[in-house]
Motif scaffolding. Structure first.
Motif: not given
Length: 408
Positions: A135-138, A143-148, A332-347
């Motif tokens: 997910q971090a790369q693409l 997600g993943a499912n297992l089939y037996l 540390l921050r897991d590289p697989g976690i996507t972060c989005v930073v938004r900056t407005g006028a006050a916060e």
């Protein structure tokens, strides 16, 4: 169509990101000749996926891990293709304690049913790690499912998926029949099956092998004289259709012309061409606006940041370490976690894992730094902050699940 890789991936390789998964096929070759266009078969050695679930682990997964069984599609399923072309499906029964009736699963499996364990990325650490890396790369939800599947059986009828799949063979062998798509790169709303398989190419997967199928490619799989287990890793690509839909939402929020009702005559006669020309011009102008494009991109990033794949962090140990946190502590921050930073006028807000933390704009550069880095000390955080400010910010992000104190 089902091209081979140039060799056999080493048996000592650990589960890793896309490059490891497809080795020895390089990423340039994959994205240049297969991604969204043609299947790819990559042979592998039997021990390649030893970190992933094995046959002996399935009983434990059923009896000692928890799924979302309120929604059947998110838990376990039992399916069997019938000789006459039909599909029989059973829900996995639960006991009064809400535990799986594993004896009923055993009986169904013995009766030719394929056991599907959905959303395995929420129940197995190595699977979660693999999905996080992909997910971090693409930059798409994974997600993943297992089939037996028991011997001499077939789970699903021939069908096509509306998402890309990477099939990882874990146990036994399975024969895959693959045909070109009826609809190239179908939308998510495209019905998936059943599908005919004209002139299928046939490939037998054995442990360690990988088969990539772009969305839309028709396929069916059968076992021979032995049972088979594979992991299907699904990738829900964001498309230009998704981008344009989001961009139109952004535009409609700021331009009342797109929020106006259709004229009463819309369904009875031709639409005023001048009105349509004006809307088309406004839409084209908006799509050329860097602000609209940036807001649409941010919304897709936010959608990805809400994909709450489990992390491999040691959260409780980090929480225990908070009282002794100091400016030189490594974070540390897991590289697989996507972060989005938004900056407005006050916060300023940082979004991650379906969560968010908001603070004054003075922390904007620190949050942007955290979103870009995976290892740093508290003192490294930029901006006009005191050591106390930096410690408070890091403590908050640890307690909210984004960061971890390096255990070393």
């Amino acid at each position: 169509m089902l091209d081979d890789g140039n060799g056999v991936a080493g048996g000592d390789e650990a589960v890793g990101g896309l490059a490891t998964l497809l080795a020895p096929v390089g990423l340039r070759e994959f994205f240049g000749g297969h991604h969204e266009s043609a299947p790819l078969y990559v042979p592998g050695a039997p021990g390649r996926f030893r970190e992933l679930p094995q046959l002996a682990d399935v009983d434990f997964l059923l009896t000692a891990t928890v799924s979302d069984r309120i929604r059947p599609g998110d838990g376990e399923r039992l399916v069997r293709s019938e000789a006459g072309g039909g599909l029989t499906e059973r829900r996995v029964r639960t006991l009064s304690s809400f535990a799986v009736d594993v004896q009923a699963v055993y009986r169904a499996y013995d009766d030719g049913f394929t056991l599907i364990v959905n959303r395995l990325h929420r129940r197995h650490d190595a699977v979660a790690r693999l999905c996080r890396e992909l997910q971090a790369q693409l930059r798409f939800p994974v997600g993943a499912n297992l089939y037996l599947t028991p011997a001499r059986s077939q789970g699903f009828l021939p069908h096509a998926d509306s998402h890309d799949v990477y099939i990882l063979q874990l146990h036994g062998s399975k024969v895959w029949h693959v045909s070109a798509p009826e609809t190239e790169l179908p939308l998510r709303t495209e019905p998936g099956g059943p599908r005919a398989l004209p002139e299928p190419e046939i490939r037998t997967l054995t442990p360690g092998d990988v088969l990539y199928l772009p969305r839309g490619w028709r396929h069916a799989a059968l076992t021979g004289e032995t049972s088979s287990m594979h992991l299907t890793v699904g990738v829900e690509a964001y498309t230009w259709h998704d981008y344009l839909t989001v961009a139109l939402d952004v535009l409609a929020e700021s331009d009342v012309a797109f929020r106006a009702a259709l004229p009463r005559s819309y369904f009875d006669g031709p639409v005023d061409p001048d009105q349509m020309d004006a809307l088309t011009a406004r839409l084209a102008s908006a799509l050329d606006d860097s602000g609209v494009r940036a807001r649409a991109r941010d919304r897709l990033c936010s959608r990805l940041s809400r994909q709450t794949l489990p992390t491999g962090f040691q959260r409780f140990a980090s929480l225990d370490a908070l009282p002794a946190l100091h400016p030189s502590a490594r974070i540390l921050r897991d590289p697989g976690i996507t972060c989005v930073v938004r900056t407005g006028a006050a916060e300023t807000t940082i979004e991650f894992l379906g969560n968010h933390v908001t603070g004054p704009t003075v922390v904007a550069s620190a949050l942007a730094f955290i979103a870009a880095e995976t290892s740093f000390t508290v003192a490294d955080l930029p901006g006009p902050l005191t050591d106390t400010d930096r410690l408070d910010l890091v403590r908050r992000l640890i307690s909210e699940g984004l960061l971890e104190v390096d255990p070393k």
